[in-house]
Scaffold this motif. Structure first.
Motif, PDB file in Angstrom:
ATOM      1  N   UNK A  27       0.842  -1.187   0.000  1.00 47.26           N
ATOM      2  CA  UNK A  27       0.000   0.000   0.000  1.00 47.26           C
ATOM      3  C   UNK A  27       0.884   1.245   0.000  1.00 47.26           C
ATOM      4  N   UNK A  28       0.654   2.150  -0.954  1.00 47.05           N
ATOM      5  CA  UNK A  28       1.407   3.400  -1.011  1.00 47.05           C
ATOM      6  C   UNK A  28       0.439   4.574  -1.074  1.00 47.05           C
ATOM      7  N   UNK A  29       0.882   5.694  -0.542  1.00 50.08           N
ATOM      8  CA  UNK A  29       0.103   6.930  -0.596  1.00 50.08           C
ATOM      9  C   UNK A  29       0.708   7.838  -1.658  1.00 50.08           C
ATOM     10  N   UNK A  30      -0.143   8.337  -2.516  1.00 49.07           N
ATOM     11  CA  UNK A  30       0.277   9.259  -3.567  1.00 49.07           C
ATOM     12  C   UNK A  30      -0.621  10.485  -3.528  1.00 49.07           C
ATOM     13  N   UNK A  31      -0.032  11.633  -3.734  1.00 48.82           N
ATOM     14  CA  UNK A  31      -0.799  12.863  -3.864  1.00 48.82           C
ATOM     15  C   UNK A  31      -1.041  13.090  -5.352  1.00 48.82           C
ATOM     16  N   UNK A  32      -2.308  13.237  -5.719  1.00 43.65           N
ATOM     17  CA  UNK A  32      -2.669  13.434  -7.118  1.00 43.65           C
ATOM     18  C   UNK A  32      -3.475  14.713  -7.259  1.00 43.65           C
ATOM     19  N   UNK A  33      -3.397  15.290  -8.439  1.00 41.73           N
ATOM     20  CA  UNK A  33      -4.228  16.452  -8.741  1.00 41.73           C
ATOM     21  C   UNK A  33      -5.632  15.979  -9.087  1.00 41.73           C
ATOM     22  N   UNK A  34      -6.612  16.723  -8.624  1.00 41.38           N
ATOM     23  CA  UNK A  34      -8.005  16.480  -8.983  1.00 41.38           C
ATOM     24  C   UNK A  34      -8.566  17.777  -9.560  1.00 41.38           C
ATOM     25  N   UNK A  35      -9.531  17.619 -10.448  1.00 47.88           N
ATOM     26  CA  UNK A  35     -10.089  18.756 -11.173  1.00 47.88           C
ATOM     27  C   UNK A  35     -11.587  18.813 -10.956  1.00 47.88           C
ATOM     28  N   UNK A  36     -12.096  20.038 -10.800  1.00 46.30           N
ATOM     29  CA  UNK A  36     -13.509  20.209 -10.470  1.00 46.30           C
ATOM     30  C   UNK A  36     -14.402  20.152 -11.710  1.00 46.30           C
ATOM     31  N   UNK A  37     -15.682  20.278 -11.475  1.00 44.98           N
ATOM     32  CA  UNK A  37     -16.674  20.156 -12.535  1.00 44.98           C
ATOM     33  C   UNK A  37     -16.464  21.185 -13.647  1.00 44.98           C
ATOM     34  N   UNK A  38     -16.010  22.385 -13.315  1.00 52.01           N
ATOM     35  CA  UNK A  38     -15.751  23.396 -14.349  1.00 52.01           C
ATOM     36  C   UNK A  38     -14.729  22.885 -15.359  1.00 52.01           C
ATOM     37  N   UNK A  39     -13.654  22.257 -14.875  1.00 54.94           N
ATOM     38  CA  UNK A  39     -12.634  21.716 -15.776  1.00 54.94           C
ATOM     39  C   UNK A  39     -13.185  20.534 -16.568  1.00 54.94           C
ATOM     40  N   UNK A  40     -13.954  19.688 -15.926  1.00 50.47           N
ATOM     41  CA  UNK A  40     -14.514  18.530 -16.610  1.00 50.47           C
ATOM     42  C   UNK A  40     -15.416  18.981 -17.758  1.00 50.47           C
ATOM     43  N   UNK A  41     -16.252  19.974 -17.506  1.00 48.98           N
ATOM     44  CA  UNK A  41     -17.151  20.496 -18.544  1.00 48.98           C
ATOM     45  C   UNK A  41     -16.352  21.186 -19.644  1.00 48.98           C
ATOM     46  N   UNK A  42     -15.342  21.945 -19.279  1.00 50.86           N
ATOM     47  CA  UNK A  42     -14.506  22.634 -20.263  1.00 50.86           C
ATOM     48  C   UNK A  42     -13.819  21.615 -21.174  1.00 50.86           C
ATOM     49  N   UNK A  43     -13.266  20.557 -20.575  1.00 53.24           N
ATOM     50  CA  UNK A  43     -12.637  19.511 -21.383  1.00 53.24           C
ATOM     51  C   UNK A  43     -13.684  18.835 -22.273  1.00 53.24           C
ATOM     52  N   UNK A  44     -14.864  18.571 -21.728  1.00 54.88           N
ATOM     53  CA  UNK A  44     -15.927  17.942 -22.506  1.00 54.88           C
ATOM     54  C   UNK A  44     -16.266  18.783 -23.736  1.00 54.88           C
ATOM     55  N   UNK A  45     -16.329  20.105 -23.564  1.00 59.06           N
ATOM     56  CA  UNK A  45     -16.626  20.983 -24.704  1.00 59.06           C
ATOM     57  C   UNK A  45     -15.545  20.880 -25.771  1.00 59.06           C
ATOM     58  N   UNK A  46     -14.274  20.820 -25.349  1.00 64.55           N
ATOM     59  CA  UNK A  46     -13.179  20.636 -26.308  1.00 64.55           C
ATOM     60  C   UNK A  46     -13.278  19.284 -26.995  1.00 64.55           C
ATOM     61  N   UNK A  47     -13.615  18.270 -26.229  1.00 58.16           N
ATOM     62  CA  UNK A  47     -13.730  16.906 -26.733  1.00 58.16           C
ATOM     63  C   UNK A  47     -14.816  16.830 -27.809  1.00 58.16           C
TER      64      UNK A  47
END
Length: 121
Positions: A78-98
């Motif tokens: 078991x290892x602990x990693x710090x990861x970046x997470x992105x909010x709904x604004x980023x998800x929607x923005x990426x979806x629009x680009x997609x």
């Protein structure tokens, strides 16, 4: 409803897709890996487009990105990693680009077919 720190699991039921969504306050948070799974692309595509969104000033990192600690198994430990997470604004923005990219690709395919006399319509 207080949803701080809740995890909601979305599953298609046929085993094709499963997404664990982190809810915090009034927004959804996804990692780049989760966004890649959601959109059916590689993580490198997510990284590239998120960078472009920030570089162009469409969204601000301090408003749409956070850090979250994940615990996962790597080589039977078991290892602990710090990861970046992105909010709904980023998800929607990426979806629009997609969607825009798919639309442009579809138009290009139609143009190519027309140019080669392959369009049956």
């Amino acid at each position: 409803m207080d949803s701080t720190g809740d995890i909601v699991i979305y599953d298609t039921g046929d085993g094709r897709a499963r997404l664990d969504v982190h809810l915090d306050g009034e927004t959804v948070w996804l990692t780049q890996a989760q966004m890649a799974e959601l959109f059916g692309v590689g993580p490198q595509a997510i990284t590239k487009h998120i960078g472009n969104i920030y570089d162009e000033g469409e969204l601000a990192p301090e408003a749409t990105r956070s850090k979250m600690e994940q615990v996962r198994t790597e080589r039977a430990r078991q290892v602990r990693r710090t990861v970046s997470v992105y909010d709904l604004d980023m998800i929607v923005c990426y979806w629009e680009l997609f969607v825009e990219r798919i639309s442009r690709k579809d138009k290009f395919i139609h143009i190519e077919r027309d140019g080669l006399g392959l369009n049956p319509f």
